[in-house]
Design a protein around this motif. Structure first.
Motif, short mmCIF file in Angstrom:
data_model
loop_
_atom_site.label_atom_id
_atom_site.label_comp_id
_atom_site.label_asym_id
_atom_site.label_seq_id
_atom_site.Cartn_x
_atom_site.Cartn_y
_atom_site.Cartn_z
N TRP A 56 0.83 -1.21 0.00
CA TRP A 56 0.00 0.00 0.00
C TRP A 56 0.86 1.25 0.00
N LYS A 57 2.13 1.15 -0.33
CA LYS A 57 3.00 2.32 -0.41
C LYS A 57 2.56 3.16 -1.61
N SER A 58 2.31 4.45 -1.38
CA SER A 58 1.75 5.32 -2.40
C SER A 58 2.81 5.87 -3.35
N LYS A 59 2.34 6.44 -4.43
CA LYS A 59 3.23 7.08 -5.40
C LYS A 59 4.05 8.17 -4.73
N ASP A 60 3.40 9.02 -3.92
CA ASP A 60 4.12 10.08 -3.23
C ASP A 60 5.21 9.53 -2.31
N GLU A 61 4.93 8.40 -1.67
CA GLU A 61 5.94 7.79 -0.80
C GLU A 61 7.13 7.29 -1.61
N TYR A 62 6.87 6.70 -2.79
CA TYR A 62 7.98 6.27 -3.64
C TYR A 62 8.77 7.46 -4.15
N LEU A 63 8.07 8.54 -4.53
CA LEU A 63 8.76 9.73 -5.03
C LEU A 63 9.66 10.36 -3.97
N ALA A 64 9.25 10.27 -2.72
CA ALA A 64 10.02 10.86 -1.63
C ALA A 64 11.08 9.93 -1.04
N ASP A 65 11.07 8.65 -1.42
CA ASP A 65 11.97 7.66 -0.83
C ASP A 65 13.36 7.78 -1.45
N PRO A 66 14.38 8.12 -0.65
CA PRO A 66 15.73 8.28 -1.19
C PRO A 66 16.37 6.97 -1.66
N ALA A 67 15.75 5.84 -1.36
CA ALA A 67 16.29 4.55 -1.80
C ALA A 67 16.06 4.33 -3.29
N PHE A 68 15.20 5.16 -3.90
CA PHE A 68 14.87 4.97 -5.32
C PHE A 68 15.18 6.22 -6.12
N ARG A 69 15.50 6.00 -7.38
CA ARG A 69 15.69 7.09 -8.34
C ARG A 69 14.57 6.97 -9.36
N VAL A 70 13.89 8.07 -9.60
CA VAL A 70 12.78 8.10 -10.54
C VAL A 70 13.34 8.17 -11.96
N LEU A 71 12.91 7.22 -12.79
CA LEU A 71 13.30 7.22 -14.20
C LEU A 71 12.23 7.91 -15.04
N ASP A 72 10.95 7.72 -14.69
CA ASP A 72 9.84 8.36 -15.40
C ASP A 72 8.67 8.46 -14.44
N GLN A 73 8.38 9.68 -14.00
CA GLN A 73 7.35 9.91 -12.99
C GLN A 73 5.95 9.68 -13.54
N ASN A 74 5.75 9.86 -14.83
CA ASN A 74 4.42 9.73 -15.43
C ASN A 74 4.43 8.75 -16.60
N THR A 75 5.08 7.63 -16.40
CA THR A 75 5.16 6.66 -17.48
C THR A 75 3.78 6.11 -17.81
N ARG A 76 3.56 5.84 -19.08
CA ARG A 76 2.36 5.12 -19.52
C ARG A 76 2.84 3.87 -20.20
N HIS A 77 2.43 2.75 -19.65
CA HIS A 77 2.83 1.47 -20.22
C HIS A 77 1.60 0.59 -20.28
N LEU A 78 1.39 -0.04 -21.42
CA LEU A 78 0.22 -0.89 -21.63
C LEU A 78 -1.07 -0.11 -21.37
N GLU A 79 -1.06 1.15 -21.78
CA GLU A 79 -2.22 2.04 -21.64
C GLU A 79 -2.60 2.30 -20.18
N ARG A 80 -1.62 2.15 -19.28
CA ARG A 80 -1.87 2.38 -17.86
C ARG A 80 -0.85 3.39 -17.34
N PRO A 81 -1.31 4.31 -16.48
CA PRO A 81 -0.37 5.24 -15.87
C PRO A 81 0.44 4.52 -14.79
N GLY A 82 1.65 4.99 -14.60
CA GLY A 82 2.47 4.38 -13.57
C GLY A 82 3.70 5.21 -13.26
N LEU A 83 4.63 4.58 -12.62
CA LEU A 83 5.88 5.20 -12.20
C LEU A 83 6.99 4.21 -12.49
N ARG A 84 8.07 4.68 -13.09
CA ARG A 84 9.21 3.81 -13.37
C ARG A 84 10.39 4.32 -12.54
N ILE A 85 10.98 3.36 -11.78
CA ILE A 85 12.07 3.71 -10.87
C ILE A 85 13.19 2.68 -10.97
#
Length: 191
Positions: A98-127
């Motif tokens: 249940w970790k949210s997008k905002d939590e992933y964006l703020a987590d220093p353990a991850f680097r965001v590659l694409d904050q608004n990726t669309r893959h398979l016609e679905r919005p998401g986050l690539r890290i």
């Protein structure tokens, strides 16, 4: 997307010659159709990749046989459920939380590659893991009514081989192998 439930109020009166009081019930509290707005203990069960993704879907995406990788398996219902599969070239891990997008964006353990990726016609986050180079580690996140679905790929050979190609781009590998698995993910992206 937040869906607001109907607010219901009822009125009643009695027939007859006597004056009877009219009662009005209090408005029901607004309910959100978005499980992310509920306290964690009231949310639906997390997507269970171990039970809901057959190994055939992983093998179809990878293009070769894989074995379950017990080191990636976790079962903490309501918090984290994960499974992994491996072969000589790749580790594939699918987890839900249940970790949210905002939590992933703020987590220093991850680097965001694409904050608004669309893959398979679905919005998401690539890290990627902040300790890794994206050449060997890539993660696609979808935010669903049954939690965040994390699909990660690690290339395991020294030359980052995948299907016989050396120095494969891990995010391209993830993009290639994801469709058979993603078809099984909960629909209705919510964040």
């Amino acid at each position: 997307m937040v869906t607001v439930g109907m607010i219901a109020a009822g009125c009643g009166s009695a027939d007859g010659g006597e004056d009877t009081p009219t009662t009005t019930s209090a408005a029901a509290p607004e309910e959100s159709g978005n499980p992310w707005d509920l306290p964690v203990e009231q949310r639906p069960a997390l997507f269970d990749p171990c039970a809901e993704i057959p190994v055939a879907a992983i093998e179809e995406g990878v293009g070769s046989e894989v074995e379950p990788a017990e080191q990636f398996k976790n079962s903490r219902p309501g918090e984290l459920i994960s499974c992994g599969w491996s072969n000589r070239e790749v580790n594939v891990v699918v987890l839900s939380t249940w970790k949210s997008k905002d939590e992933y964006l703020a987590d220093p353990a991850f680097r965001v590659l694409d904050q608004n990726t669309r893959h398979l016609e679905r919005p998401g986050l690539r890290i990627t893991d902040n300790r890794s180079d994206p050449i060997d580690n890539c993660v696609q996140l979808y935010f669903t009514p049954r939690g965040t679905i994390w699909t990660g790929v690690d290339l395991t050979t020294s030359l980052f081989e995948f299907n016989g190609q050396q120095f494969s781009d891990t995010c391209e590998v993830l993009t290639k192998i994801l469709p058979p698995m993603a078809d099984l993910f909960p629909q209705g992206d919510v964040q």
